[in-house]
Design an enzyme around this catalytic site. Structure first.
Site, PDB file in Angstrom:
ATOM      1  CD  GLU A 203      -9.787 -19.866 -12.738  1.00 50.15           C
ATOM      2  OE1 GLU A 203      -9.931 -20.434 -11.813  1.00 50.15           O
ATOM      3  OE2 GLU A 203     -10.570 -19.449 -13.592  1.00 50.15           O
TER       4      GLU A 203
ATOM      5  CG  ASP B 101      -7.306 -12.397 -13.854  1.00 50.59           C
ATOM      6  OD1 ASP B 101      -7.782 -12.644 -15.054  1.00 50.59           O
ATOM      7  OD2 ASP B 101      -6.132 -12.663 -12.602  1.00 50.59           O
TER       8      ASP B 101
ATOM      9  CG  ASP C 135      -1.288   1.268   1.677  1.00 50.25           C
ATOM     10  OD1 ASP C 135      -1.936   1.579   0.512  1.00 50.25           O
ATOM     11  OD2 ASP C 135      -2.280   1.139   2.490  1.00 50.25           O
TER      12      ASP C 135
ATOM     13  CG  HIS D  16      -6.250 -15.175  -6.578  1.00 51.09           C
ATOM     14  ND1 HIS D  16      -6.143 -15.267  -7.923  1.00 51.09           N
ATOM     15  CD2 HIS D  16      -7.701 -15.019  -7.328  1.00 51.09           C
ATOM     16  CE1 HIS D  16      -6.397 -15.607  -8.737  1.00 51.09           C
ATOM     17  NE2 HIS D  16      -7.935 -14.998  -8.776  1.00 51.09           N
ATOM     18  CG  ASP D  17      -9.594 -17.955  -6.378  1.00 53.17           C
ATOM     19  OD1 ASP D  17      -9.661 -17.160  -6.130  1.00 53.17           O
ATOM     20  OD2 ASP D  17      -9.348 -18.177  -7.984  1.00 53.17           O
TER      21      ASP D  17
ATOM     22  CG  ASP E  96      -5.903   3.096  -0.288  1.00 50.54           C
ATOM     23  OD1 ASP E  96      -5.326   2.395   0.572  1.00 50.54           O
ATOM     24  OD2 ASP E  96      -6.720   4.269  -0.774  1.00 50.54           O
TER      25      ASP E  96
ATOM     26  CG  ASP F 186     -12.102 -15.380 -14.801  1.00 52.22           C
ATOM     27  OD1 ASP F 186     -11.257 -15.819 -13.227  1.00 52.22           O
ATOM     28  OD2 ASP F 186     -13.813 -15.148 -14.377  1.00 52.22           O
TER      29      ASP F 186
ATOM     30  CG  ASP G 264      -1.574   1.628  -4.637  1.00 52.35           C
ATOM     31  OD1 ASP G 264      -0.112   1.488  -3.864  1.00 52.35           O
ATOM     32  OD2 ASP G 264      -1.797   1.990  -2.384  1.00 52.35           O
TER      33      ASP G 264
ATOM     34  CG  ASN H 296      -2.493   5.281  -1.072  1.00 52.71           C
ATOM     35  OD1 ASN H 296      -2.595   4.493  -0.945  1.00 52.71           O
ATOM     36  ND2 ASN H 296      -3.482   5.835  -1.814  1.00 52.71           N
TER      37      ASN H 296
HETATM   38  O1  ISL Z   1     -12.745 -20.095  -6.149  1.00 50.24           O
HETATM   39  C1  ISL Z   1     -12.319 -21.437  -6.439  1.00 50.24           C
HETATM   40  C2  ISL Z   1     -12.406 -22.362  -5.484  1.00 50.24           C
HETATM   41  O2  ISL Z   1     -11.681 -21.958  -4.351  1.00 50.24           O
HETATM   42  C3  ISL Z   1     -13.253 -21.474  -7.731  1.00 50.24           C
HETATM   43  O3  ISL Z   1     -14.301 -22.035  -7.678  1.00 50.24           O
HETATM   44  C4  ISL Z   1     -13.459 -20.149  -8.432  1.00 50.24           C
HETATM   45  O4  ISL Z   1     -13.883 -19.678  -8.087  1.00 50.24           O
HETATM   46  C5  ISL Z   1     -13.203 -20.360 -10.164  1.00 50.24           C
HETATM   47  O5  ISL Z   1     -11.555 -21.879 -10.027  1.00 50.24           O
HETATM   48  C6  ISL Z   1     -12.945 -19.715 -10.468  1.00 50.24           C
HETATM   49  O6  ISL Z   1     -11.955 -18.453 -10.350  1.00 50.24           O
HETATM   50  C7  ISL Z   1     -12.069 -17.590 -11.020  1.00 50.24           C
HETATM   51  O7  ISL Z   1     -13.043 -17.093 -11.445  1.00 50.24           O
HETATM   52  C8  ISL Z   1     -13.863 -16.332 -10.077  1.00 50.24           C
HETATM   53  C9  ISL Z   1     -13.363 -15.421  -9.319  1.00 50.24           C
HETATM   54  O8  ISL Z   1     -13.658 -15.563  -8.032  1.00 50.24           O
HETATM   55  C10 ISL Z   1     -11.824 -16.443  -8.640  1.00 50.24           C
HETATM   56  O9  ISL Z   1     -11.231 -15.485  -8.499  1.00 50.24           O
HETATM   57  C11 ISL Z   1     -11.554 -16.174  -9.869  1.00 50.24           C
HETATM   58  O10 ISL Z   1     -10.023 -17.443 -10.013  1.00 50.24           O
HETATM   59  C12 ISL Z   1     -15.589 -15.141 -10.459  1.00 50.24           C
HETATM   60  O11 ISL Z   1     -14.008 -14.792 -11.820  1.00 50.24           O
HETATM   61 CA    CA Z   2      -3.295   2.270  -1.369  1.00 50.09          CA
END
Ligand code: ISL
Ligand code: CA
Length: 556
Positions: free
Chosen positions: A256, A97, A20, A330-331, A24, A199, A28, A22
């Site tokens: 993905e 993305d 971060d 991130h999932d 907040d 995605d 960013d 700035n």
């Molecule tokens: O998050 C999941 C498993 O924990 C999956 O079901 C996931 O939602 C799926 O793989 C799709 O993911 C992608 O599209 C989603 C978004 O929420 C995820 O962050 C992204 O990686 C919808 O855009």
């Molecule tokens: Ca920030």
């Protein structure tokens, strides 16, 4: 054929939680700019940025309201350009993305689309009238719980949303919509980006007529989704996208693709298919799903399955297409907590896991914080979760009468929020991420788990990452070589050979906290072994692995 994205090493940044600038409380773009030297020092060559486009943040940027604008919280287009320039100056490429299965319901197209049945944008989305009994058009389920349809009073129809209600699905049957997407892609390509992470790209084609899943199909998740995953026109659309948007640019694409096995993968990434360069297959990270394919009950994963799946993908795509290699994103929960050990052997396990990524065929992906061994977060109550997916799962389970404590325990293990707590830079307040209260709490272990400490530590995870990345870059056999499993039946370790023109490499990985004896073919001992890297100070015996030990030898 050799090329840069096969030899590259990707680092994934979740901008909200990286740095971060700035104060907040929200990471960013300038925050990333501040850390460019750090990325160069780590040795990565490609950066994948999670969505930074304008978004109301129902799903943290995966609900886009303007594809050609930057989210105000993250900065401006100028900041983004500074980032791109700074990356390129350091020889690092940028992958953006691309979220085109759906938009935000606040996107201008959807605002128009819902106005009337005759609006020019109506067909940009998937609208359907109520079923005969006035109910949902079919029985499709949202990945974020409940029916995949939302009723819109204004026109008396439902719209499809495979994810949240605020993420209406785009209608790819409409050629005008497809053209808009391709031109938006060219907008970013012309700015000089180096590719896209797409995605849920295998969900863009739905079965015509939108039929319900049969009771038989509903028994397993992989068949329940068959009318909207890997749909009939998905390959046609991807080939068109390649031709209309990607051809002529020297870029990489990674799609993905949940619910894809090696046979289907060959259609997406086959060398001559002109669709995608690689996909994220989910078979390995879904290794602890229950037998119905549901992710919200947890089964202990088995090393044997990991070995079989690794071999299946390594051999399945060798010479045909290209793999991607990742333990998390991130999932997903934190890799060291899930596949390694986040207590006694945290350092050894983090290093062993990255050794796997750097010694297989495919492009390796590291997620922010993996390089310092960040762990899952010790959630205590549902109020601490921010992720829409986790919150919806909790509410749905509790509505169905499940024990709230048990659901919470499952989420502690599984929740996507584990990956989304702020990056731990040092042991100052908020782990050096921000001087303000961060949007997600910092993991309380930040005094012991942070980059500043890692740099100094004699057993540094960060330095091991640098070393193994360097090894990968200098060793074509690790990128392009053939793959052979050894000691297949060993319950605790994974040993394999990579072979290529310049040589033969032996990789030994112990996935347990116990010592493990590896049994190897006699023939191997007739050759000279040279140790290239190891996560222990010395080797006790060639065939004996210490807890979570990893070694890479060259065999002459
Ligand atoms: O998050 C999941 C498993 O924990 C999956 O079901 C996931 O939602 C799926 O793989 C799709 O993911 C992608 O599209 C989603 C978004 O929420 C995820 O962050 C992204 O990686 C919808 O855009
Ligand atoms: Ca920030």
């Amino acid at each position: 054929m050799k090329n840069w994205w096969k030899e590259g090493i990707v680092y994934q940044i979740y901008p909200r939680s990286f740095n971060d600038s700035n104060n907040d409380g929200i990471g960013d773009l300038q925050g990333i700019v501040e850390k460019l030297d750090y990325l160069e020092e780590l040795g990565i060559t490609i950066l994948w940025l999670n969505p930074v486009y304008a978004s109301p943040n129902d799903d943290n940027g995966y609900d886009i309201s303007d594809y050609q604008d930057i989210m105000a919280e993250f900065g401006t287009m100028k900041d983004w350009e500074v980032l791109l320039h700074g990356l390129h100056q350091r020889g690092i490429r940028l992958i953006m993305d691309l979220v085109v299965n759906h938009t935000s319901d606040e996107h201008a197209w959807f605002i128009e689309s819902r106005k009337s049945k005759s609006n020019p944008y109506r067909d940009y989305y998937m609208w359907a009238p109520p079923a005969g009994d006035g109910g949902y058009p079919n029985n499709w389920q949202s990945f974020f719980q409940g029916p995949a349809w939302e009723y819109d009073e204004n026109t008396g129809e439902y719209y499809l949303h495979l994810f949240s209600k605020k993420q209406p699905d785009l209608n790819w049957e409409n050629p005008k919509l497809r053209d808009e997407i391709y031109s938006m892609m060219r907008f970013w390509l012309d700015k000089g980006i180096d590719g896209f992470r797409m995605d849920v790209i295998n969900m863009i084609s739905k079965t015509p007529g939108l039929p319900s899943a049969t009771p038989e199909e509903q028994r397993h998740k992989s068949t329940a989704v068959r009318h909207y995953v890997n749909g009939p026109k998905v390959h046609e659309y991807l080939q068109e996208m390649h031709k209309q948007a990607l051809a002529g640019y020297d870029v990489m694409t990674v799609g993905e693709c949940p619910f894809v096995d090696t046979e289907l993968a060959k259609l997406y990434v086959g060398k001559d298919r002109k669709e995608l360069d690689m996909i994220f297959q989910m078979e390995i990270v879904n290794i602890d799903f229950d037998p119905t394919g549901e992710r919200f009950s947890v089964e202990p994963w088995k090393l044997q399955d990991l070995k079989e799946l690794t071999e299946k993908w390594q051999k399945g795509l060798h010479g045909v297409g290209w793999n991607s290699l990742f333990w998390m994103n991130h999932d997903q929960p934190r890799s060291v907590s899930r596949f390694g050990n986040d207590i006694q052997y945290r350092r050894e396990a983090a290093k062993m896991l990255v050794t796997y990524l750097m010694t297989l065929e495919g492009t390796p992906y590291i997620y922010q914080g993996e390089e310092i061994g960040m762990t899952n977060y010790p959630f205590q109550s549902i109020e601490e979760f921010k992720d829409i997916d986790s919150v919806n799962v909790y509410n749905a389970a509790v509505d169905q009468g499940k024990d709230p404590e048990a659901v919470l325990k499952m989420l502690c293990y599984r929740s996507r929020d584990n990956a989304r707590t702020p990056m731990q830079w040092d042991d100052t307040e908020n782990a050096g991420f921000s001087q303000a209260t961060p949007w997600m709490p910092v993991n309380p272990n930040y005094k012991e788990v942070n980059l500043a400490l890692e740099r100094e530590h004699e057993n540094s995870i960060f330095r091991y990452f640098q070393e193994v990345i360097r090894l990968r870059k200098n060793t074509p056999a690790l990128v392009y070589g053939s793959f052979e499993t050894l000691d297949r039946g060993n319950p605790g370790s994974f040993t394999f050979i990579r072979k290529y023109k310049e040589g033969k490499y032996l990789i030994m990985l112990n996935f347990t906290g116990n010592r493990n004896e590896v049994s190897l073919p006699k023939e191997l001992f007739e050759h000279k072994w040279e140790l290239f890297i190891s996560n222990y100070p010395s080797v006790v015996h060639k065939t004996l692995l210490s807890p979570f030990e990893a070694r890479v030898y060259r065999i002459y």
